[in-house]
Scaffold this motif. Structure first.
Motif, PDB file in Angstrom:
ATOM      1  N   PHE A  81     -40.679  77.353  46.860  1.00  0.00           N
ATOM      2  CA  PHE A  81     -40.286  77.934  45.574  1.00  0.00           C
ATOM      3  C   PHE A  81     -39.582  76.863  44.740  1.00  0.00           C
ATOM      4  CE2 PHE A  81     -38.905  82.342  43.866  1.00  0.00           C
ATOM      5  CZ  PHE A  81     -39.312  81.981  42.593  1.00  0.00           C
ATOM      6  N   GLY A  82     -39.881  75.589  45.028  1.00  0.00           N
ATOM      7  CA  GLY A  82     -39.164  74.552  44.293  1.00  0.00           C
ATOM      8  C   GLY A  82     -40.081  73.469  43.760  1.00  0.00           C
ATOM      9  N   HIS A  83     -41.340  73.801  43.547  1.00  0.00           N
ATOM     10  CA  HIS A  83     -42.258  72.740  43.156  1.00  0.00           C
ATOM     11  C   HIS A  83     -42.049  72.243  41.734  1.00  0.00           C
ATOM     12  CE1 HIS A  83     -44.338  71.926  46.739  1.00  0.00           C
ATOM     13  NE2 HIS A  83     -45.359  71.357  46.141  1.00  0.00           N
ATOM     14  N   ALA A  84     -41.345  73.020  40.929  1.00  0.00           N
ATOM     15  CA  ALA A  84     -41.051  72.552  39.576  1.00  0.00           C
ATOM     16  C   ALA A  84     -40.230  71.266  39.639  1.00  0.00           C
ATOM     17  CB  ALA A  84     -40.300  73.619  38.805  1.00  0.00           C
ATOM     18  N   ALA A  85     -39.472  71.068  40.710  1.00  0.00           N
ATOM     19  CA  ALA A  85     -38.676  69.855  40.843  1.00  0.00           C
ATOM     20  C   ALA A  85     -39.573  68.624  40.792  1.00  0.00           C
ATOM     21  CB  ALA A  85     -37.904  69.880  42.162  1.00  0.00           C
ATOM     22  N   PHE A  86     -40.713  68.685  41.491  1.00  0.00           N
ATOM     23  CA  PHE A  86     -41.609  67.527  41.512  1.00  0.00           C
ATOM     24  C   PHE A  86     -42.286  67.348  40.161  1.00  0.00           C
ATOM     25  CE2 PHE A  86     -41.632  69.295  45.919  1.00  0.00           C
ATOM     26  CZ  PHE A  86     -40.704  68.399  46.393  1.00  0.00           C
ATOM     27  N   LEU A  87     -42.629  68.471  39.562  1.00  0.00           N
ATOM     28  CA  LEU A  87     -43.222  68.425  38.223  1.00  0.00           C
ATOM     29  C   LEU A  87     -42.249  67.735  37.263  1.00  0.00           C
ATOM     30  CD1 LEU A  87     -45.781  69.817  36.785  1.00  0.00           C
ATOM     31  CD2 LEU A  87     -44.126  71.443  35.921  1.00  0.00           C
ATOM     32  N   GLY A  88     -41.001  68.175  37.307  1.00  0.00           N
ATOM     33  CA  GLY A  88     -40.002  67.645  36.391  1.00  0.00           C
ATOM     34  C   GLY A  88     -39.674  66.188  36.665  1.00  0.00           C
ATOM     35  N   VAL A  89     -39.521  65.846  37.934  1.00  0.00           N
ATOM     36  CA  VAL A  89     -39.177  64.455  38.261  1.00  0.00           C
ATOM     37  C   VAL A  89     -40.326  63.539  37.853  1.00  0.00           C
ATOM     38  CG1 VAL A  89     -38.725  62.854  40.149  1.00  0.00           C
ATOM     39  CG2 VAL A  89     -37.508  65.020  40.044  1.00  0.00           C
ATOM     40  N   GLY A  90     -41.558  63.977  38.093  1.00  0.00           N
ATOM     41  CA  GLY A  90     -42.714  63.196  37.641  1.00  0.00           C
ATOM     42  C   GLY A  90     -42.642  62.946  36.149  1.00  0.00           C
ATOM     43  N   GLY A  91     -42.290  63.975  35.415  1.00  0.00           N
ATOM     44  CA  GLY A  91     -42.162  63.843  33.972  1.00  0.00           C
ATOM     45  C   GLY A  91     -41.033  62.897  33.592  1.00  0.00           C
ATOM     46  N   TYR A  92     -39.914  63.036  34.288  1.00  0.00           N
ATOM     47  CA  TYR A  92     -38.754  62.190  33.959  1.00  0.00           C
ATOM     48  C   TYR A  92     -39.031  60.719  34.258  1.00  0.00           C
ATOM     49  CZ  TYR A  92     -35.064  65.165  32.203  1.00  0.00           C
ATOM     50  OH  TYR A  92     -34.303  65.963  31.400  1.00  0.00           O
ATOM     51  N   VAL A  93     -39.840  60.435  35.283  1.00  0.00           N
ATOM     52  CA  VAL A  93     -40.160  59.031  35.572  1.00  0.00           C
ATOM     53  C   VAL A  93     -40.836  58.417  34.349  1.00  0.00           C
ATOM     54  CG1 VAL A  93     -41.593  57.503  36.965  1.00  0.00           C
ATOM     55  CG2 VAL A  93     -40.306  59.324  38.061  1.00  0.00           C
ATOM     56  N   VAL A  94     -41.787  59.154  33.766  1.00  0.00           N
ATOM     57  CA  VAL A  94     -42.463  58.663  32.570  1.00  0.00           C
ATOM     58  C   VAL A  94     -41.462  58.495  31.426  1.00  0.00           C
ATOM     59  CG1 VAL A  94     -44.189  59.216  30.833  1.00  0.00           C
ATOM     60  CG2 VAL A  94     -44.646  59.705  33.226  1.00  0.00           C
ATOM     61  N   GLY A  95     -40.641  59.524  31.246  1.00  0.00           N
ATOM     62  CA  GLY A  95     -39.678  59.492  30.149  1.00  0.00           C
ATOM     63  C   GLY A  95     -38.689  58.354  30.283  1.00  0.00           C
TER      64      GLY A  95
END
Lengths: 306, 327
Positions: free
Chosen positions: B62-76
């Protein structure tokens, strides 16, 4: 300094007993029916809203508290009868999704009925003000009474489960529900009652927290996730674990929030930066605590005795 | 027609349809369709990644948004350092090259997933659900506290990452780039699922103690699946950040994890293309319901409950039943 520590300890205890009320219901429901109920936080929110609305309209807490309890309890039993009952034999995934859908629905319904604006309710008049615990150390009577109510409820719950017939059935149901059913107990009614009991506890926590926080949509999920931390730290399915887990988590969280800004300002010169960082770090604290517990005792600190 | 032929026909039709999206959008006079399709593809990658652990491996994260978000933040974050040309920690230079930032995002989410997975997989069942949720929430608070990168307000990425000489600002070009990544991802994904590893994962889901009794330690296979899954979600997050040119802690919020789960279940857990259908269904539903009423959650919530209660197997299951009836 010691005054500040004492105050933070009491605040932590107050958060702890509130968390306990939620964790007890969650763990009871899980222990007996094997169900994970994400919507437990919604029951907390319903209790808080019902009480806040009645308090605002009538100005009477003697009416507001029963109204909150009634709303949360009724909502809980309704949810059990309409939805949960069909989920007992399903896997956790289905339970998570259905109760997630329920959260979306409850939040939106409350927004529709009451609006998105947070509600602020005053502290009940009889419990306003502060009292000097030791000379020179004033402490909020209201927070103190929350601690009192919470501890009293913990004792009451213990007596209910250990000493009454209903409690015996609850314990029997947790151990082996098929045997209980075979012995002629109406297990469906028992389940509805247990769910209602959990809802009442959650609702009561919501009512008490109303005057301390703003009553708003989403308040349930915020505390629900912390309740999960409590349950994991304490041990799933164990009321004793829920109690000690809640107190530990409550105190750790409050202490970090109290002391982190001071430490951070000592390290980082930019005050705004330091405050933002410490707010984030102290929010993360309890999750780190949970990670540590998992590392050394994956079954929790006070696992259910089997 | 055999089943396999039917699947091949379906995949070809699906592929043709996707290739034609920009042309269709132009023909229908609805350019927003391209953006919608881009988001569907990106979320399909994320949901399929989640499906690997959830549908195939039986681990309810129930925590996969963490990976989605971190992936996004790496780009940012890499773009942020590129723009101000000051290296991260004084050593890591920023970048705006897609072929640099995407692998970086995948690598970092992989490491993160290894850490979270190693801890969370010490438990199972309901604790696992709670723990993954709590870790994601922890990271959510972490990014809120990260004032250097916008904190609460998020981080604007002024330009999409560059890929060769393509005009990435053009939504149609970007759509085809995402489509390329999605096709590659699903090809690898299908291979993983059909490999011995994929079969073993299914066996662990069905009966972990039997797998252990045969002499295979389930833990490391579960962890491997969790890491792969986190990397996939990280890829999706990096693409999403590029698409919307913005990252914020909202990408890590627990409701995002819920949405990803919803896509998997709606589409059909443990099926290859289920998450794609689920993502398409949920995102279209969201887009059109929000146009119709602001209170769309009031409808979505009960719909979700009904789907869980009465529609087993999701959209992929429905298609399967239809195909069986055709024969």
């Amino acid at each position: 300094m010691t005054v500040f520590v004492l105050e933070q300890l009491l605040n932590g205890l107050q958060l702890g007993v509130t968390l306990f009320l939620l964790a007890a219901g969650l763990t009871l429901i899980f222990g007996i029916m094997g169900i994970i109920n994400l919507a437990h936080g919604s029951l907390y929110m319903i209790g808080a809203y019902a009480a806040a609305l009645v308090a605002r309209e009538t100005g009477s807490w003697l009416l507001a508290v029963p109204a909150g309890l009634l709303a949360a309890g009724a909502a809980g039993m309704l949810i059990e009868m309409v939805i949960m009952r069909r989920l007992y034999d399903r896997d956790h995934l289905d339970q998570v999704l259905a109760t997630y859908g329920l959260i979306l629905f409850c939040n939106e319904l409350v927004t529709l009925l009451v609006g998105r604006q947070p509600m602020f309710v005053g502290i009940p008049p009889g419990l306003a003000g502060a009292i000097e615990l030791i000379p020179g150390v004033p402490y909020s009577i209201y927070r103190l009474s929350i601690i009192g109510f919470g501890l009293a409820l913990a004792v009451g719950l213990y007596l209910l489960i250990q000493k009454t017939r209903l409690g015996m059935l609850i314990r029997a149901g947790a151990t082996n529900r098929d045997t209980v059913r075979a012995l002629g107990v109406d297990i469906r009614l028992l389940y509805t009652l247990v769910f209602g009991l959990g809802a009442l506890l959650a609702g009561f926590a919501g009512i008490m927290m109303g005057p301390l926080l703003s009553v708003q949509v989403g308040m349930g999920e915020q505390i629900l996730i912390m309740t999960f931390v409590v349950v994991v730290v304490g041990g799933v399915g164990s009321i004793r674990g829920a109690f000690f887990g809640a107190i530990i988590v409550g105190i750790v969280d409050t202490m970090l929030r109290g002391f982190m800004p001071g430490w951070m300002r000592g390290i980082i010169s930019d005050t705004a930066q330091a405050d933002a960082l410490s707010a984030g770090l102290s929010s993360m604290g309890v999750y780190l605590l949970m990670a540590l517990v998992l590392l050394f005792r994956p079954q929790g600190l006070f696992p259910a005795r089997t | 027609m055999t089943r396999q032929n039917v699947s091949i026909v379906l995949i070809v039709v699906l592929g043709a349809l996707l290739l034609a999206v920009p042309a269709l959008a132009a023909a229908l006079g609805n350019p927003a369709l391209v953006g919608l399709a881009t988001r569907v593809l990106i979320y399909a990658i994320a949901a399929a990644s989640l499906n690997l652990v959830l549908g195939y491996g039986g681990m309810v994260s129930f925590g996969h948004a963490a990976f989605l978000g971190v992936g996004g933040y790496v780009v940012g974050i890499l773009f942020h350092h590129f723009r101000f040309s000051e290296p991260l920690f004084g050593v890591i230079a920023g970048s705006d090259q897609l072929l640099v930032v995407l692998p970086a995002a995948v690598l970092i989410t992989g490491i993160l997933a290894a850490g979270i997975g190693a801890l969370a997989l010490r438990t199972s069942g309901v604790q696992f659900i709670m723990i993954t949720l709590a870790f994601a929430q922890m990271l959510y608070f972490f990014f809120i506290a990260l004032k250097t990168y916008g904190g609460d307000d998020g981080l604007v990425i002024r330009r999409r990452s560059a890929l060769f000489d393509l005009d990435m600002r053009d939504d149609r070009t970007f759509f085809y780039v995402v489509l390329g990544f999605a096709v590659t991802f699903f090809a690898i994904y299908a291979t993983v699922i059909r490999s011995r590893f994929g079969l073993l994962l299914g066996a662990i889901r069905q009966n972990e103690s039997r797998v252990a009794a045969v002499g295979i330690a389930p833990y490391r296979y579960k962890l491997a699946a969790f890491v792969i899954s986190g990397m996939g979600a990280g890829l999706a997050g990096a693409l999403l950040a590029n698409y919307q040119r913005f990252v914020s802690p909202d990408m890590l919020h627990w409701t995002k994890s819920g949405e990803l789960m919803m896509m998997v279940i709606l589409g059909g857990a443990g099926t290859l293309f289920g998450p794609l259908f689920g993502a398409a269904a949920l995102i279209s539903l969201e887009t059109y319901l929000t146009q119709w009423t602001e209170r769309w959650m009031l409808i979505l919530g009960p719909v979700l409950i009904l789907i869980v209660l009465f529609m087993r197997g999701g959209i992929a299951g429905l298609i399967d039943q239809l195909l069986r009836r055709l024969k």
